[in-house]
Design an enzyme around this catalytic site. Structure first.
Site, mmCIF file in Angstrom:
data_model
loop_
_atom_site.group_PDB
_atom_site.id
_atom_site.type_symbol
_atom_site.label_atom_id
_atom_site.label_comp_id
_atom_site.label_asym_id
_atom_site.label_seq_id
_atom_site.Cartn_x
_atom_site.Cartn_y
_atom_site.Cartn_z
ATOM 1 N N TYR A 69 0.851 -1.189 0.000
ATOM 2 C CA TYR A 69 0.000 0.000 0.000
ATOM 3 C C TYR A 69 0.886 1.238 0.000
ATOM 4 O O TYR A 69 1.831 1.325 -0.778
ATOM 5 C CB TYR A 69 -0.967 -0.053 1.186
ATOM 6 C CG TYR A 69 -2.143 0.873 1.027
ATOM 7 C CD1 TYR A 69 -2.959 0.815 -0.097
ATOM 8 C CD2 TYR A 69 -2.433 1.810 2.010
ATOM 9 C CE1 TYR A 69 -4.038 1.674 -0.252
ATOM 10 C CE2 TYR A 69 -3.513 2.675 1.867
ATOM 11 C CZ TYR A 69 -4.312 2.601 0.735
ATOM 12 O OH TYR A 69 -5.365 3.455 0.588
ATOM 13 N N LYS A 82 -20.833 -20.126 -8.924
ATOM 14 C CA LYS A 82 -20.147 -20.009 -10.212
ATOM 15 C C LYS A 82 -18.677 -19.668 -9.985
ATOM 16 O O LYS A 82 -17.774 -20.199 -10.650
ATOM 17 C CB LYS A 82 -20.813 -18.922 -11.051
ATOM 18 C CG LYS A 82 -20.491 -18.993 -12.529
ATOM 19 C CD LYS A 82 -21.293 -20.073 -13.226
ATOM 20 C CE LYS A 82 -21.149 -19.999 -14.726
ATOM 21 N NZ LYS A 82 -22.045 -20.920 -15.424
ATOM 22 N N GLU A 105 -24.804 -14.188 -16.360
ATOM 23 C CA GLU A 105 -25.398 -15.389 -15.781
ATOM 24 C C GLU A 105 -26.853 -15.131 -15.389
ATOM 25 O O GLU A 105 -27.175 -14.094 -14.783
ATOM 26 C CB GLU A 105 -24.602 -15.807 -14.542
ATOM 27 C CG GLU A 105 -24.940 -17.174 -14.015
ATOM 28 C CD GLU A 105 -24.358 -18.288 -14.872
ATOM 29 O OE1 GLU A 105 -24.799 -19.436 -14.718
ATOM 30 O OE2 GLU A 105 -23.462 -18.016 -15.687
ATOM 31 N N ALA A 137 -37.160 -22.232 -27.239
ATOM 32 C CA ALA A 137 -36.671 -21.166 -28.111
ATOM 33 C C ALA A 137 -36.136 -20.007 -27.287
ATOM 34 O O ALA A 137 -36.201 -18.852 -27.703
ATOM 35 C CB ALA A 137 -37.795 -20.694 -29.037
ATOM 36 N N GLY A 138 -35.597 -20.343 -26.104
ATOM 37 C CA GLY A 138 -34.990 -19.333 -25.262
ATOM 38 C C GLY A 138 -33.533 -19.125 -25.615
ATOM 39 O O GLY A 138 -33.052 -19.538 -26.681
ATOM 40 N N ASN A 170 -22.139 -27.633 -18.032
ATOM 41 C CA ASN A 170 -21.457 -26.439 -18.523
ATOM 42 C C ASN A 170 -20.079 -26.239 -17.912
ATOM 43 O O ASN A 170 -19.256 -25.504 -18.472
ATOM 44 C CB ASN A 170 -22.312 -25.194 -18.255
ATOM 45 C CG ASN A 170 -23.460 -25.067 -19.230
ATOM 46 O OD1 ASN A 170 -23.824 -26.025 -19.907
ATOM 47 N ND2 ASN A 170 -24.044 -23.889 -19.313
#
Length: 752
Positions: free
Chosen positions: A37, A92, A134, A193-194, A320
């Site tokens: 610092y 996540k 997300e 269809a998203g 995923n």
């Protein structure tokens, strides 16, 4: 308690949540704080103000991803709002860190207007190396990602769209190959269809599927051009409008090669599966209940039905986590400006290729020892397979460079080594040895060559170019096992029962005739793989030998000791383990061979262990351990390590620092070594630890491994006249491959 209550307790345990910030630099002294610092921090700040790219050199930006959500479309929960989505976003972050060593700040934005999310996210560009969007509802997510990609100069990736597309794309590549159909000929029906459905359709087109062969259904049925004219479709759905009659999902599935479900559970019947083309591919991925159950889909018809779901309790999980951590890893490491289509395709192709390779034992064990072999039940790698990072991240990085998205060029081979280091010091150290082995591969005898693990190891050794394996075992049994494993290679096999072995029997007799072995007994002994392998190495028909997987250590060691013996400058063999910690490597001896060595034995073990350390590019610093520090206790037990250390210090051929006797904490703690005992010949903590006897060595290495969290490589046998290593019963394939690499490097050095 049920799963929900267990999860609540898991999250509330102190400290609450799943992530924390930790420091990466020392902060123990006043000087440390002045560097971290004020006033020291001013210097890097000034450099960054003059050159913004210096932020990648001085800060964590290059390894930091922002996970951004407004909680409007949380999987399985819907629009729960920004605050309630925080546990998901923290999760996540856990996956990013666990699988790809990427740090994350999760940012929950309490905005409904896409423009507000775009403005807020864009303002954080100086903080992050990449953005992962997300759980944002469609069609807002399309607009947000499109605008951010245009306006930001760092990668922006909406995983809900592209993650599912990439993973199913990898599965589609392999499934089509298994059923012998070309991608461009496939007809695909998509339910939903998203965001993920449209992204999946787009990605399939990138892989080679014809756009006109994709039929998409939403809650109103097949998306047709008539519906576009009626104005009830947004522009994203309209891309996949078909010039055909209206109909429902059953109509769309009739005759289709592929079904992809990204909608709701339980809407597909066995009759609908039966209406599909021969050998259909079915990806029902609604969670927690798929559009049709795994078993219902598999049993709907008699031909090959390849099924992949989003669930972990069935084969071919579309997860995923196989994608986003490694895609970002590759993108960050070349400082990519975007994650483009070429990078996504590269990720999918890399995953597809990995599924065709032999699966590590650790992965098989993680999934209950179920068979994992490329075929209808295994078209995708498992998320816990550590090789995913080494395959996907380099493929993504290379695609970024070739497509012009990268701002930094890298050497891909060096990059793979850097990725190995992220997963642990042991992988980094073994990469050094394996790379050396590849420069001049040697012939390595696998004495227990009919064992499945040995055969798999031989395949990997061959595939990686580490060595030329020679399998000893029944030739027919080995080929049967290879066929069952689907291993396509042609190893050298020596069959101890059916092959002519007179020359080896003659040599064994010559070596052991004055040890009570008759010519007839020699002919019988060479039918034993350990004796046969030992003679082959002794005669120069092979350069090294591995054994011990199916034998107790002493019985496996006895034949090579009798036939090959110790080196000219050695009276004793010893077993050494390399223990790797996060930032330290230690070699431990003797842990397997000498029960109660004398001072001369200890000195020799120390010398050979130091030589072994150098094969791993480690400069040895040896400590002879005791419960005494430099004469604080004087008895027969403490004199042995003291005399051994003195012997090596006085040996002009030993060119590395040695000291002892000393206690274990003295040897490895710098403050004790250089504070209390500043006269010691070791200026830095020891990395070669010589234990006073076998009992202490074996106990010590196992405590370090289990309680200290170290990875262990070994045991590596030192002191032999030619390279021989005795495995532990139960070792995995990777252990065999690693020791083969060590043996090859040992043989290379003996040739020099």
């Amino acid at each position: 308690m049920g799963l929900d209550d267990d999860a609540r307790e898991y999250h509330r345990q102190d400290p609450p949540g799943k992530i924390e910030i930790s420091t990466t630099k020392p902060t123990n002294t006043q000087r440390d704080l002045s560097l971290a610092y004020s006033p020291g921090v001013a210097a890097p700040c000034q450099d960054i103000s003059e050159d913004a790219d210096m932020a990648y050199e001085y800060t964590s930006k290059g390894n930091l991803v922002g996970v951004i959500s407004n909680g409007s479309a949380v999987l399985g929960l819907g629009d729960i709002g920004a605050q309630a989505s925080k546990p998901v976003m923290e999760g996540k972050g856990v996956l990013f860190k666990r699988f790809a060593d990427i740090d994350v700040f999760d940012i929950e934005l309490d905005f409904d207007d896409p423009s507000d999310i775009v403005t807020a996210t864009k303002a954080m560009e100086p903080t992050f190396g990449g953005i992962n969007l997300e759980d944002i509802k469609a069609p807002d997510c399309f607009e947000i990602e499109e605008r951010l990609r245009e306006e930001m100069d760092i990668p922006v990736f909406h995983d809900d769209q592209h993650g599912t597309a990439i993973i199913t794309g990898a599965g589609l590549v392999n499934a089509a190959d298994i059923i012998d159909k070309d991608l461009e000929d496939l007809t695909v029906t998509i339910s939903g269809a998203g965001a993920s459905a449209i992204a999946t359709a787009d990605f399939y087109v990138s892989l080679g599927v014809e756009r006109e062969n994709i039929t998409m259904c939403d809650s109103s049925g097949i998306i047709t051009t008539d519906r576009v004219e009626d104005g009830d479709l947004n522009k994203y759905k309209a891309k996949y409008a078909q010039d055909r009659s209206a109909g429902d999902l059953a109509d769309a599935m009739a005759g289709a090669d592929v079904f992809v479900g990204l909608s709701v559970g339980g809407i597909v019947s066995q009759e609908m599966v039966q209406s599909m083309a021969d050998n259909p591919i079915i990806f029902p991925m609604a969670n927690p209940e798929p559009e049709i159950g795994y078993h219902e889909a598999k049993t709907a018809r008699d031909d090959t039905v390849i099924v992949g779901t989003g669930r972990s309790d069935f084969p071919n999980q579309v997860n995923n986590v196989l994608g986003f951590p490694f895609i970002f890893r590759g993108a960050l490491d070349v400082r990519a400006t975007e994650i483009n289509e070429a990078m996504k395709v590269a990720a999918a192709r890399a995953l597809a290729d990995l599924a065709r390779k032999d699966v590590p034992d650790a992965v098989v064990k993680a999934y209950g020892d179920q068979p994992l072999q490329f075929g209808p039940e295994y078209i995708l790698p498992k998320p816990v397979d550590p090789r995913v990072m080494f395959e996907v991240a380099p493929a993504v990085a290379e695609a970024a460079i070739e497509s012009g998205a990268a701002r930094k060029s890298i050497d891909l081979e060096t990059y793979r080594e850097e990725l190995e280091a992220r997963l642990g010091k042991s992988r980094e150290m073994m990469r050094v040895v394996l790379n050396k082995a590849k420069t001049d591969p040697k012939r390595v005898v696998l004495a227990e060559g009919a064992d499945e693990k040995m055969i798999r190891a031989a395949y990997q050794i061959t595939d990686q170019g580490i060595a030329t394996p020679v399998l000893i075992g029944d030739r027919d049994d080995i080929w049967t096992t290879m066929d069952g494993l689907g291993l396509d290679f042609d190893p050298e096999i020596v069959d101890p029962v059916n092959d002519e072995l007179d020359a080896y029997a003659d040599r064994l007799y010559e070596l052991r005739k004055r040890k009570g072995v008759t010519r007839r007994e020699a002919s019988e002994l060479v039918r034993d793989g350990n004796y046969l392998g030992s003679v082959m190495v002794e005669m120069g028909d092979a350069d090294a030998m591995l054994t011990g997987l199916m034998h107790h250590y002493p019985s496996a060691l006895r034949p090579p000791l009798q036939i090959i013996g110790t080196a000219d400058d050695a009276e004793y063999a010893a077993g050494v383990y390399m223990l790797t910690f996060r930032n330290r490597v230690i070699f431990v001896a003797d842990a397997t061979v000498n029960q109660d060595p004398g001072a001369d034995e200890l000195a020799e073990i120390g010398r050979h262990t130091g030589e072994l350390a150098r094969r791993f590019n480690v400069e040895p610093r040896a400590a002879f351990l005791s419960y005494s520090n430099f004469g604080s206790v004087d008895n027969e037990g403490t004199r042995k390590p003291r005399q051994a250390a003195q012997t090596l210090r006085e040996d002009p051929a030993v060119d590395f620092p040695v000291d002892g006797e000393m206690q274990a904490d003295t040897a490895v703690v710098e403050d004790i070594l250089n504070g209390t005992y500043d006269f010691a010949d070791l200026e830095d903590p020891a990395n070669v630890l010589i234990f006073p006897n076998l009992e202490a060595g074996n106990i010590g290495y196992k405590l370090l491994q289990r309680l200290g969290g170290a990875d262990a490589i070994g045991p590596m046998l030192v002191g032999m006249d030619k390279p021989v290593h005795v495995l532990q019963r139960g070792d995995e394939v990777k252990d065999i491959v690693n020791l083969a690499g060590v043996a090859v490097v040992d043989a290379q050095e003996r040739d020099d």
